[in-house]
Structures are given as structure tokens and as C-alpha cells.
Design an enzyme around this catalytic site. Structure first.
Site, short mmCIF file in Angstrom:
data_model
loop_
_atom_site.label_atom_id
_atom_site.label_comp_id
_atom_site.label_asym_id
_atom_site.label_seq_id
_atom_site.Cartn_x
_atom_site.Cartn_y
_atom_site.Cartn_z
N CYS A 94 38.48 -36.19 -13.86
CA CYS A 94 38.38 -37.51 -14.46
C CYS A 94 37.42 -37.47 -15.65
CB CYS A 94 37.95 -38.56 -13.44
SG CYS A 94 36.19 -38.59 -13.07
N GLU A 95 37.76 -38.24 -16.66
CA GLU A 95 36.96 -38.22 -17.87
C GLU A 95 35.67 -39.02 -17.74
OE1 GLU A 95 38.97 -41.82 -20.49
OE2 GLU A 95 39.87 -39.82 -20.58
N HIS A 96 35.52 -39.76 -16.65
CA HIS A 96 34.32 -40.58 -16.48
C HIS A 96 33.17 -39.81 -15.82
CE1 HIS A 96 37.56 -43.87 -16.35
NE2 HIS A 96 37.03 -43.83 -17.55
N HIS A 97 33.50 -38.96 -14.85
CA HIS A 97 32.46 -38.23 -14.13
C HIS A 97 32.67 -36.72 -14.14
CE1 HIS A 97 32.82 -42.27 -12.19
NE2 HIS A 97 31.51 -42.25 -12.36
N GLN A 135 44.13 -41.03 -14.40
CA GLN A 135 45.46 -40.95 -13.78
C GLN A 135 46.46 -41.81 -14.52
OE1 GLN A 135 45.51 -41.28 -9.50
NE2 GLN A 135 47.62 -41.97 -9.46
N HIS A 163 40.79 -39.04 -5.62
CA HIS A 163 39.76 -38.89 -6.65
C HIS A 163 38.41 -38.59 -5.99
CE1 HIS A 163 42.01 -40.60 -10.20
NE2 HIS A 163 42.83 -40.86 -9.19
N CYS A 165 35.61 -38.71 -7.38
CA CYS A 165 34.56 -39.65 -7.80
C CYS A 165 34.47 -40.83 -6.83
CB CYS A 165 34.80 -40.13 -9.23
SG CYS A 165 36.38 -40.95 -9.49
#
Length: 206
Positions: A94-97, A135, A163, A165
Site C-alpha cells: 500500500c502506498e500509505h504505509h 487496491q 491488508h 496495514c
């Protein structure tokens, strides 16, 4: 400014991709920030290993999914019904975490002027999965790639993923899954076609 920050600053000013040396220096900085010693025996080669792992995990960036679908086969004996590949396993981050998410992709399309090799759909999934992703974005990208390359009468894509995260941090809810889907053409316009696709991809013991 320490030497690592100077390396990144110079790369940013030059508008270039950081070197492998700079990437390894960044890993060393993170190890030190965590409170460990990047020079101790067990961690001495970790920056090199992490960068090598990242080259594999994020190998999708230099790939052009359009070229993977460029070759089609028109001599298919008049076949015009649905083509479905289900349970394409994938791993992404994931690009956030920058934590993993993984699961399965189901892809279907109605041919218009030929079909594409079945393995190519799995390769398209890999090309998009091996990048920093969400996603939702990956679902749309896979759909658009098939639409643009094949001009089919309809595309259906469903992604099921867990996920990390959510499992490893934050709410820490293990085993929860996220489903995303996108439909075009016949799958978008005709409820019966969507239902046919959904019936075919519903779990059978997984």
C-alpha cells in the site's frame, strides 16, 4: 545536514533517480532511527539486502502493461463468449504505509476482435501489483489496460485482498478482506452478465 540527506538533496535538485548507494544509505538511516546499530554484524548487510528485495518487490515500475497485451490471436474458431481467468494471486504494497496487501484477482472479458494469451492477464496483474498501490487504483488500472489493448465488448475485474496495514497496525483486525470491482461494456450495462461473472468467481472452498 548529514551525508544521507545531502545525497537525497542532490538527487532531488538534479531531478534524477537516486543511486543504489543512496538507497542503501536511506535504509541505514531508518535502522538508526529505529534505535538499532546499522554497523552491528546482523545488520551490516541489511541495506544491500533490502534494496535488492525492493528491486524485486517493485519490479512493476519499468513495465508497460500495454505491451504485454499487444499480441492478440484472431483465429479462435468464432469464439465470442466470456473469457475468464480467476484466482490470479498477487502481492502488493500500500502506498500509505508501504505494508503488504495480497489476495486474488479475477478478470473476465468478452472478445471483440481476437483474444489475448491467458498468461498475459496474470502478467498485467503483476506489472501493476509490484508498485506502491491502492487496491482501488489497481482494479481500475487492470480494467483500463484490457479496455485500451483489446477494445472488448466488456471487461470485469474483481480484486479480493487482505491488508497488513489493518492486520498489523491500527485497528489490528486479522482476516478481514476488502473487495473492489469494476465493470465496463456488457458487464456494466447488463445485470445478467454481472451476475454470471460473480457466480463464476465466488469461492469454491478457498
Amino acid at each position: 545536514m548529514d551525508s544521507t540527506l545531502k545525497l537525497f538533496s542532490s538527487a532531488a535538485v538534479a531531478g534524477r533517480k537516486p543511486s543504489r548507494e543512496e538507497a542503501e544509505a536511506a535504509v541505514r538511516t531508518l535502522i538508526a532511527w529505529l534505535g538499532d546499530d546499522p554497523d552491528r554484524e546482523g545488520l551490516r548487510d541489511t541495506p544491500r539486502r533490502v534494496v535488492s528485495a525492493y528491486e524485486e518487490l517493485y519490479a512493476g515500475y519499468p513495465q508497460d502493461p500495454g505491451t504485454l497485451l499487444a499480441r492478440t490471436f484472431k483465429d479462435v474458431g468464432g469464439y465470442h463468449d466470456m473469457v475468464l481467468v480467476r484466482d490470479i494471486a498477487f502481492y502488493s504494497h500500500c502506498e500509505h504505509h508501504m505494508l503488504p496487501f495480497f489476495g486474488h484477482v479475477h478478470i473476465a472479458y468478452y472478445p471483440n476482435d481476437g483474444v489475448v494469451g491467458l498468461s498475459k492477464m496474470a502478467r498485467v496483474v503483476e506489472a501493476y501489483a509490484r508498485r506502491l498501490q491502492t487496491q482501488e487504483t489497481m482494479t481500475a488500472q487492470i480494467t483500463d489496460a484490457l479496455e485500451n489493448a483489446l477494445s472488448p465488448r466488456g471487461v470485469a475485474v474483481m480484486v479480493e485482498a487482505e491488508h497488513m496495514c489493518m492486520s498489523m497496525r491500527g485497528v489490528q483486525k486479522q482476516g478481514s478482506s476488502t473487495m473492489t470491482s469494476r465493470f465496463t461494456g456488457l458487464f456494466h450495462d447488463e445485470a445478467a452478465e454481472r451476475e454470471k461473472f460473480l457466480n463464476l468467481v465466488r469461492p469454491t472452498g478457498r
